[in-house]
Design an enzyme around this catalytic site. Structure first.
Site, PDB file in Angstrom:
ATOM      1  N   LYS A  68       0.854  -1.199   0.000  1.00 50.43           N
ATOM      2  CA  LYS A  68       0.000   0.000   0.000  1.00 50.43           C
ATOM      3  C   LYS A  68       0.878   1.233   0.000  1.00 50.43           C
ATOM      4  CE  LYS A  68      -3.997   2.080   0.588  1.00 50.43           C
ATOM      5  NZ  LYS A  68      -3.663   2.908  -0.586  1.00 50.43           N
ATOM      6  N   LYS A  92       4.895   2.116   8.532  1.00 46.40           N
ATOM      7  CA  LYS A  92       3.765   2.950   8.945  1.00 46.40           C
ATOM      8  C   LYS A  92       2.482   2.133   9.123  1.00 46.40           C
ATOM      9  CE  LYS A  92       3.734   6.740   6.665  1.00 46.40           C
ATOM     10  NZ  LYS A  92       3.520   7.709   5.581  1.00 46.40           N
ATOM     11  N   LYS A 104       5.243   1.935  -2.911  1.00 46.58           N
ATOM     12  CA  LYS A 104       5.272   3.348  -3.310  1.00 46.58           C
ATOM     13  C   LYS A 104       5.549   3.426  -4.796  1.00 46.58           C
ATOM     14  CE  LYS A 104       4.847   7.434  -1.393  1.00 46.58           C
ATOM     15  NZ  LYS A 104       4.020   7.763  -0.211  1.00 46.58           N
ATOM     16  N   THR A 188      -4.676  13.048   6.379  1.00 40.03           N
ATOM     17  CA  THR A 188      -3.278  13.100   6.841  1.00 40.03           C
ATOM     18  C   THR A 188      -3.090  14.225   7.853  1.00 40.03           C
ATOM     19  OG1 THR A 188      -2.558  12.149   4.776  1.00 40.03           O
ATOM     20  CG2 THR A 188      -0.885  13.264   6.069  1.00 40.03           C
ATOM     21  N   ASN A 218      -1.855  19.540   0.783  1.00 38.12           N
ATOM     22  CA  ASN A 218      -2.927  18.777   1.420  1.00 38.12           C
ATOM     23  C   ASN A 218      -2.650  18.545   2.910  1.00 38.12           C
ATOM     24  OD1 ASN A 218      -3.893  16.039   2.401  1.00 38.12           O
ATOM     25  ND2 ASN A 218      -5.274  16.399   0.691  1.00 38.12           N
ATOM     26  N   SER A 355      -7.286   5.598   4.006  1.00 41.26           N
ATOM     27  CA  SER A 355      -7.211   4.792   2.779  1.00 41.26           C
ATOM     28  C   SER A 355      -7.669   3.362   3.076  1.00 41.26           C
ATOM     29  CB  SER A 355      -5.775   4.748   2.253  1.00 41.26           C
ATOM     30  OG  SER A 355      -5.526   5.846   1.418  1.00 41.26           O
TER      31      SER A 355
HETATM   32  P1  NAD Z   1       0.920  18.399  -1.845  1.00 41.77           P
HETATM   33  O1  NAD Z   1       1.390  18.247  -3.234  1.00 41.77           O
HETATM   34  O2  NAD Z   1      -0.527  18.609  -1.602  1.00 41.77           O
HETATM   35  O3  NAD Z   1       1.697  19.611  -1.149  1.00 41.77           O
HETATM   36  C1  NAD Z   1       3.067  19.708  -1.101  1.00 41.77           C
HETATM   37  C2  NAD Z   1       3.390  21.119  -0.620  1.00 41.77           C
HETATM   38  O4  NAD Z   1       4.804  21.234  -0.430  1.00 41.77           O
HETATM   39  C3  NAD Z   1       2.993  22.212  -1.593  1.00 41.77           C
HETATM   40  O5  NAD Z   1       2.483  23.310  -0.868  1.00 41.77           O
HETATM   41  C4  NAD Z   1       4.324  22.604  -2.251  1.00 41.77           C
HETATM   42  O6  NAD Z   1       4.345  23.923  -2.719  1.00 41.77           O
HETATM   43  C5  NAD Z   1       5.250  22.407  -1.075  1.00 41.77           C
HETATM   44  N1  NAD Z   1       6.643  22.242  -1.464  1.00 41.77           N
HETATM   45  C6  NAD Z   1       7.164  21.549  -2.515  1.00 41.77           C
HETATM   46  N2  NAD Z   1       8.508  21.679  -2.520  1.00 41.77           N
HETATM   47  C7  NAD Z   1       8.819  22.427  -1.440  1.00 41.77           C
HETATM   48  C8  NAD Z   1      10.026  22.912  -0.891  1.00 41.77           C
HETATM   49  N3  NAD Z   1      11.199  22.637  -1.474  1.00 41.77           N
HETATM   50  N4  NAD Z   1       9.972  23.649   0.242  1.00 41.77           N
HETATM   51  C9  NAD Z   1       8.795  23.925   0.824  1.00 41.77           C
HETATM   52  N5  NAD Z   1       7.615  23.519   0.362  1.00 41.77           N
HETATM   53  C10 NAD Z   1       7.639  22.793  -0.753  1.00 41.77           C
HETATM   54  O7  NAD Z   1       1.489  17.138  -1.072  1.00 41.77           O
HETATM   55  P2  NAD Z   1       0.974  16.515   0.295  1.00 41.77           P
HETATM   56  O8  NAD Z   1       0.050  15.423  -0.033  1.00 41.77           O
HETATM   57  O9  NAD Z   1       0.545  17.586   1.227  1.00 41.77           O
HETATM   58  O10 NAD Z   1       2.332  15.831   0.798  1.00 41.77           O
HETATM   59  C11 NAD Z   1       3.270  16.562   1.580  1.00 41.77           C
HETATM   60  C12 NAD Z   1       4.118  15.559   2.356  1.00 41.77           C
HETATM   61  O11 NAD Z   1       3.260  14.758   3.148  1.00 41.77           O
HETATM   62  C13 NAD Z   1       4.919  14.572   1.475  1.00 41.77           C
HETATM   63  O12 NAD Z   1       6.134  14.272   2.115  1.00 41.77           O
HETATM   64  C14 NAD Z   1       4.040  13.349   1.455  1.00 41.77           C
HETATM   65  O13 NAD Z   1       4.779  12.167   1.199  1.00 41.77           O
HETATM   66  C15 NAD Z   1       3.503  13.403   2.862  1.00 41.77           C
HETATM   67  N6  NAD Z   1       2.286  12.622   3.036  1.00 41.77           N
HETATM   68  C16 NAD Z   1       1.128  12.960   2.393  1.00 41.77           C
HETATM   69  C17 NAD Z   1      -0.007  12.171   2.570  1.00 41.77           C
HETATM   70  C18 NAD Z   1      -1.319  12.512   1.941  1.00 41.77           C
HETATM   71  O14 NAD Z   1      -2.291  11.767   2.162  1.00 41.77           O
HETATM   72  N7  NAD Z   1      -1.438  13.592   1.214  1.00 41.77           N
HETATM   73  C19 NAD Z   1       0.057  11.048   3.404  1.00 41.77           C
HETATM   74  C20 NAD Z   1       1.248  10.746   4.049  1.00 41.77           C
HETATM   75  C21 NAD Z   1       2.359  11.543   3.850  1.00 41.77           C
END
Ligand code: NAD
Length: 431
Positions: A68, A92, A104, A188, A218, A355
């Protein structure tokens, strides 16, 4: 090939193994991904040309259930990153006790340079490449950085076209209309917020505590929204272009609205319904990490807190919503100066937990109201957080090692239930 991020992951594993008793062959198994798929995705671009995009899917471990994990679209995607993220997914899922292994995927692409039609072709192309190795009982993708419910909708549709079945459980994070779960969009950030609330006393985080968030997508936005509603003060947020800092506190909903209207974080800050220019300082992403706040929330990408800046981190608590934002060396520095890191494998596990709820609902064909999703999520996050906090006290280690110890023990016991060296050899030697 050097794999720095995966080395980091293995060092975390080795640290936790000091506290868990597993057989040698189980440990050996945990150090390798089960399968690594690497491919090129051909996409017909709007101008008629054909472009190839590099894609990956790694299934790290599926002992506790189907693999997953999300699919990431980013120009920096590489195998080291995807494999490390797949490993962390296995850990996790075991931390929160959902019956999945870890996987992944990723595509090396800047999605902002693609039209919507090109993005759809790329997403369907990804499924064409992996259709034989994913499935509701094999490997279940989900959104990650720069992929969203629309992308998941295209992907699940493509899987249905290839298999000639309606199998919504193959992908989670889908639009509601295509079998998504209520409450998945903010899961999240919400999960991270529930963890903060469950550990609040133990972390010494008081009402009105100040929070800085790196990454306002997000995960970062929904966490900011819920934390602000609960009375915490969000003083800084940033995105890939930089951040804004306002010691009196920002209103996350207004900032989000303006960011999406103008595509710029620093453009305007809205109070109520009237958008007005309000004094705020611009900060770079590295400055944001070093602000004097109570809680720092990395919610963007990996490797943000390293040996270079760990000593400058002033926050007492680091809550990792991003995956892998803290390097192994930085972890040690933070631990030795008393900073508590609430690790990614707990803090951002709300996404995979909902999920899991989506997958359960798809399989049952019976859909839950949002209150049930929130309640079940809160219960799972609270139980996991308290168990890890208890383990951290018992082992006198950092919270990451405690979380790993619990997870590895769960995966290890599942591996060992199939039989191990001593199980088979005892019988041989008894003959
Ligand atoms: P997203 O695409 O919605 O948002 C990512 C954000 O990070 C955006 O605002 C972008 O502008 C910013 N960003 C990108 N590069 C950057 C940088 N160099 N410095 C600062 N900000 C930067 O993605 P998300 O889903 O919010 O995911 C963010 C993190 O959370 C990732 O590491 C992802 O693996 C982790 N995550 C997300 C989920 C989920 O369900 N969305 C679940 C587990 C983990």
């Amino acid at each position: 090939m050097a794999m720095p991020l995966f080395d980091n992951a293995l060092r975390q594993l080795d640290e936790a193994l000091k506290h868990v008793k597993l057989e040698a062959d189980t440990i050996e198994l945990l150090r390798y991904p089960k399968a690594v798929h690497s491919f090129a995705i051909p996409v017909r671009m709007d101008n008629g040309s054909l472009k190839m995009f590099k894609g990956y899917r790694v299934q790290y471990n599926d002992t506790r259930g189907p693999a997953k994990g999300g699919i990431r679209y980013h120009p920096d995607v590489n195998l080291d990153e995807v494999q490390s993220l797949a490993f962390w997914m296995a850990i996790k899922c075991a931390v929160v006790g959902v019956p999945f292994g870890g996987g992944k995927g990723g595509v090396k692409v800047n999605p902002k340079e693609l039209s919507k039609l090109e993005l759809e072709r790329l997403s369907r192309g990804f499924i064409n490449a992996v259709a034989d190795v994913i499935g509701p009982d094999r490997d279940i993708p989900a959104p990650d950085v720069y992929t969203n419910s629309t992308v998941m909708g295209w992907m699940s549709d493509q899987y249905n076209i290839i298999t000639r079945r309606h199998l919504p459980a193959v992908i989670t994070g889908k639009p509601l209309e295509l079998g998504g779960s209520l409450g998945r969009d903010d899961a999240t950030g919400r999960g991270g917020f529930y963890v903060l609330q469950a550990l609040r006393e133990s972390l010494g985080v008081k009402e009105g505590a100040t929070i800085a968030i790196q990454g306002f997508g997000n995960a970062g936005f929904h966490f900011a929204r819920l934390a602000s509603e609960a009375g915490y003060k969000i003083v800084a947020v940033s995105d890939s272009r930089g951040g804004i800092y306002k010691p009196e506190g920002l209103d996350p909903k207004s900032v989000y609205k303006v960011k999406h209207e103008t595509n710029k974080l620093e453009a305007v800050y809205c109070e109520g319904s009237v958008c007005e220019l309000v004094e705020h300082k611009k900060v770079t992403n590295s400055e944001l990490l070093e602000l004097d706040v109570d809680v720092l929330v990395p919610a963007a990408l990996e490797n943000q807190i390293t040996s270079e800046n760990a000593n400058n981190i002033k926050a007492k608590v680091v809550l990792e919503l991003a995956n892998g934002p803290t390097s192994f060396d930085a972890d040690e520095t933070l631990f030795s100066k008393g900073t508590i890191v609430v690790p990614d494998i707990l803090a951002n596990a709300g996404g995979v937990t909902v999920s899991y709820f989506e997958w359960v609902q798809n399989k049952a064909g019976y859909y839950w109201p949002v209150d049930k999703v929130h309640q079940e999520l809160e219960d799972i996050m609270r139980v996991a957080a308290l168990a890890i906090d208890e383990k951290r006290s018992a082992l006198a280690c950092n919270m990451r090692t405690a979380a790993y110890a619990i997870a590895i023990d769960r995966i290890g016991r599942a591996v060992e239930a199939h039989g191990t060296h001593s199980f088979f050899m005892d019988e041989v030697s008894a003959k």
